[in-house]
Motif scaffolding. Structure first.
Motif, PDB file in Angstrom:
ATOM      1  N   ALA A   1       0.843  -1.197   0.000  1.00  0.00           N
ATOM      2  CA  ALA A   1       0.000   0.000   0.000  1.00  0.00           C
ATOM      3  C   ALA A   1       0.872   1.239   0.000  1.00  0.00           C
ATOM      4  O   ALA A   1       1.944   1.265   0.614  1.00  0.00           O
ATOM      5  N   TYR A   2       0.393   2.259  -0.708  1.00  0.00           N
ATOM      6  CA  TYR A   2       0.999   3.587  -0.712  1.00  0.00           C
ATOM      7  C   TYR A   2      -0.019   4.584  -0.178  1.00  0.00           C
ATOM      8  O   TYR A   2      -1.227   4.454  -0.425  1.00  0.00           O
ATOM      9  N   LEU A   3       0.467   5.568   0.552  1.00  0.00           N
ATOM     10  CA  LEU A   3      -0.374   6.651   1.039  1.00  0.00           C
ATOM     11  C   LEU A   3       0.319   7.975   0.731  1.00  0.00           C
ATOM     12  O   LEU A   3       1.479   8.174   1.123  1.00  0.00           O
ATOM     13  N   ASP A   4      -0.377   8.823  -0.004  1.00  0.00           N
ATOM     14  CA  ASP A   4       0.176  10.125  -0.391  1.00  0.00           C
ATOM     15  C   ASP A   4       1.536   9.974  -1.069  1.00  0.00           C
ATOM     16  O   ASP A   4       2.473  10.746  -0.820  1.00  0.00           O
ATOM     17  N   GLY A   5       1.642   8.950  -1.911  1.00  0.00           N
ATOM     18  CA  GLY A   5       2.855   8.755  -2.689  1.00  0.00           C
ATOM     19  C   GLY A   5       3.997   8.080  -1.970  1.00  0.00           C
ATOM     20  O   GLY A   5       5.095   7.963  -2.527  1.00  0.00           O
ATOM     21  N   VAL A   6       3.755   7.612  -0.743  1.00  0.00           N
ATOM     22  CA  VAL A   6       4.808   6.998   0.068  1.00  0.00           C
ATOM     23  C   VAL A   6       4.379   5.582   0.454  1.00  0.00           C
ATOM     24  O   VAL A   6       3.229   5.373   0.872  1.00  0.00           O
ATOM     25  N   PRO A   7       5.271   4.586   0.356  1.00  0.00           N
ATOM     26  CA  PRO A   7       4.891   3.229   0.768  1.00  0.00           C
ATOM     27  C   PRO A   7       4.699   3.148   2.277  1.00  0.00           C
ATOM     28  O   PRO A   7       5.554   3.589   3.040  1.00  0.00           O
TER      29      PRO A   7
ATOM     30  N   ALA B   1       0.987  -1.089  -6.678  1.00  0.00           N
ATOM     31  CA  ALA B   1       0.567  -0.014  -5.775  1.00  0.00           C
ATOM     32  C   ALA B   1       1.302   1.287  -6.097  1.00  0.00           C
ATOM     33  O   ALA B   1       0.727   2.379  -6.012  1.00  0.00           O
ATOM     34  N   ARG B   2       2.553   1.181  -6.488  1.00  0.00           N
ATOM     35  CA  ARG B   2       3.345   2.376  -6.834  1.00  0.00           C
ATOM     36  C   ARG B   2       2.797   3.032  -8.102  1.00  0.00           C
ATOM     37  O   ARG B   2       2.681   4.263  -8.175  1.00  0.00           O
ATOM     38  N   MET B   3       2.480   2.227  -9.089  1.00  0.00           N
ATOM     39  CA  MET B   3       1.941   2.773 -10.325  1.00  0.00           C
ATOM     40  C   MET B   3       0.632   3.510 -10.075  1.00  0.00           C
ATOM     41  O   MET B   3       0.420   4.633 -10.566  1.00  0.00           O
ATOM     42  N   LEU B   4      -0.263   2.905  -9.306  1.00  0.00           N
ATOM     43  CA  LEU B   4      -1.531   3.559  -8.997  1.00  0.00           C
ATOM     44  C   LEU B   4      -1.311   4.836  -8.190  1.00  0.00           C
ATOM     45  O   LEU B   4      -2.016   5.831  -8.389  1.00  0.00           O
TER      46      LEU B   4
ATOM     47  N   VAL C   1       4.774  10.430  -7.025  1.00  0.00           N
ATOM     48  CA  VAL C   1       5.663   9.462  -6.376  1.00  0.00           C
ATOM     49  C   VAL C   1       7.093   9.820  -6.759  1.00  0.00           C
ATOM     50  O   VAL C   1       7.495   9.662  -7.920  1.00  0.00           O
ATOM     51  N   GLU C   2       7.843  10.343  -5.798  1.00  0.00           N
ATOM     52  CA  GLU C   2       9.241  10.720  -6.030  1.00  0.00           C
ATOM     53  C   GLU C   2       9.392  11.544  -7.300  1.00  0.00           C
ATOM     54  O   GLU C   2      10.261  11.290  -8.144  1.00  0.00           O
TER      55      GLU C   2
ATOM     56  N   GLU D   1      -9.620   9.918  -2.985  1.00  0.00           N
ATOM     57  CA  GLU D   1      -9.952  10.830  -1.895  1.00  0.00           C
ATOM     58  C   GLU D   1      -9.110  10.573  -0.649  1.00  0.00           C
ATOM     59  O   GLU D   1      -8.883  11.477   0.151  1.00  0.00           O
ATOM     60  N   LEU D   2      -8.644   9.349  -0.500  1.00  0.00           N
ATOM     61  CA  LEU D   2      -7.798   9.005   0.636  1.00  0.00           C
ATOM     62  C   LEU D   2      -6.314   9.157   0.321  1.00  0.00           C
ATOM     63  O   LEU D   2      -5.478   9.127   1.237  1.00  0.00           O
ATOM     64  N   GLY D   3      -5.974   9.271  -0.959  1.00  0.00           N
ATOM     65  CA  GLY D   3      -4.564   9.256  -1.341  1.00  0.00           C
ATOM     66  C   GLY D   3      -3.936   7.887  -1.169  1.00  0.00           C
ATOM     67  O   GLY D   3      -2.716   7.761  -1.039  1.00  0.00           O
ATOM     68  N   LEU D   4      -4.765   6.837  -1.219  1.00  0.00           N
ATOM     69  CA  LEU D   4      -4.351   5.478  -0.868  1.00  0.00           C
ATOM     70  C   LEU D   4      -4.396   4.576  -2.088  1.00  0.00           C
ATOM     71  O   LEU D   4      -5.316   4.660  -2.907  1.00  0.00           O
TER      72      LEU D   4
END
Length: 369
Positions: free
Chosen positions: A32-38, A264-267, A274-275, A334-337
């Motif tokens: 899972a990623y949240l706000d672009g961070v794993p 998850a990173r691609m999404l 993401v970075e 909406e969650l950034g998830l």
């Protein structure tokens, strides 16, 4: 990773370990990623039960229709660059496709499973799947089940060649090449996100096996009159296909091979940055993840179905796809998830543990928002 999520990681690890100890699963990845961070990367079990090879976070797994997320993302990245238009008539770039009254079918129809060509010949084989030109010729010569836009019908296999041939005709590149160069490459995961897997990389893959998916396909064949038309007996989307090296190496872009962390990173790069990499604009992301028309009954399974532009859209605010046997990849803008899960034992009919993990992660993140 953020220590605020240690408890979630521990709970996910426990759930996976229990599934493996019980024999319900053999190898599982969840990320899972949240706000672009794993915030979560958990894997357990083996990549191959015959050899005991350990499943790593970087071990790609064939993940059936979850691959449609990869294929759809390629389309949106190209559209963002102005190379594709959703309302492009397929026959304008693929003239042979116009046969039998298909001249008005658009890329949008293909993405929303309303193109009217979900069926394959009853005798199609896995070897046919390895021949791109043959599969495209089959689709070009197919008679539609309905005019474009009139019937929602899950294009389980045909989705990949419809979309992939448009990409090839427009860009001059195979869709697997576009994925590697324009999506996975910029995100640093070109060795973990595949449509066609390079032959040199096949030895890295996990080996998928059937748990009880084949039995569910037999039930569907006996009880759903259109099931065998979209998934003929020789090419049902289970371990018989997903364990074949020749099919894995071919472009069959209704399916894909991936790690959970790369998906998850691609999404995450679709719904945010993401970075330093954002694949599409917020406006295009909203368009891609917005329902294209009202929910309606679907031709193969008979259930109410909702699609955006290539992605399934759920009533919890997520978009993505799930694959036969238990894989999934979803984003919650909406969650950034974003959440993805892959697994090696393909099963169904007695619960959905990857969906349970998705709900757990979503609910924990929601509670902290």
């Amino acid at each position: 990773m953020d220590g605020d999520w240690d408890g979630l990681r521990a709970d996910v690890r426990q759930m996976i370990d229990e599934l493996i100890v019980s024999g319900r699963e053999s190898g599982v990845q969840v990320a899972a990623y949240l706000d672009g961070v794993p915030i979560l990367t958990v894997q357990a079990g083996v990549a191959d039960r015959a050899t005991g090879r350990e499943l790593g976070a970087d071990t790609p797994i064939w993940s059936a229709s979850t691959g449609k997320v990869l294929t759809s993302t390629v389309v949106h990245v190209l559209a963002e660059r102005g190379e594709l238009d959703y309302d492009l008539r397929i026959a304008d770039v693929w003239p042979e496709f116009a046969r039998h009254g298909k001249d008005q079918v658009t890329l949008r129809h293909a993405l929303t499973h309303t193109a009217g060509v979900p069926a394959l010949p009853a005798d199609v084989t896995p070897q046919d799947f390895t021949d791109w030109d043959r599969m495209c010729a089959i689709l070009a010569d197919a008679a539609p089940i309905a005019p474009p836009g009139e019937v929602k019908a899950y294009h389980a296999w045909t989705f990949g060649w419809l979309v992939g041939e448009v990409v090839r005709r427009v860009t001059g590149r195979r869709i697997s090449q576009v994925l590697a160069e324009d999506v996975a490459g910029p995100l640093g995961v070109a060795d973990e996100l595949y449509l066609g897997v390079p032959a040199a990389e096949l030895g890295r893959l996990a080996r998928v096996e059937d748990r009880n998916m084949a039995a569910l396909f037999d039930y569907a064949s006996a009880n759903l009159p259109n099931f065998d038309r979209v998934a003929p007996p020789g090419v049902r989307p289970g371990a018989q296909i997903g364990s074949r090296a020749d099919v894995l190496a071919a472009d069959v872009p209704a399916t894909g091979t991936m790690t959970a962390r790369a998906a998850a990173r691609m999404l995450a790069a679709l719904i945010g940055e993401v970075e330093g990499v954002r694949l599409i604009s917020p406006t295009r992301m909203r368009e891609a993840a917005t329902l294209d028309g009202p929910p309606g009954p679907e031709w193969v399974f008979g259930q109410e179905t909702t699609w955006g532009l290539g992605y399934a859209v759920d009533d919890d605010g997520s978009f993505g796809a799930a694959g036969s046997g238990g894989s999934l990849a979803y984003a919650y803008p909406e969650l950034g998830l974003t959440i993805a899960a892959t697994k090696t034992l393909l099963g169904a009919g007695d619960g959905d543990p990857m969906e349970d993990l998705r709900v757990l992660i979503r609910d924990r993140v929601t509670a902290k928002r």
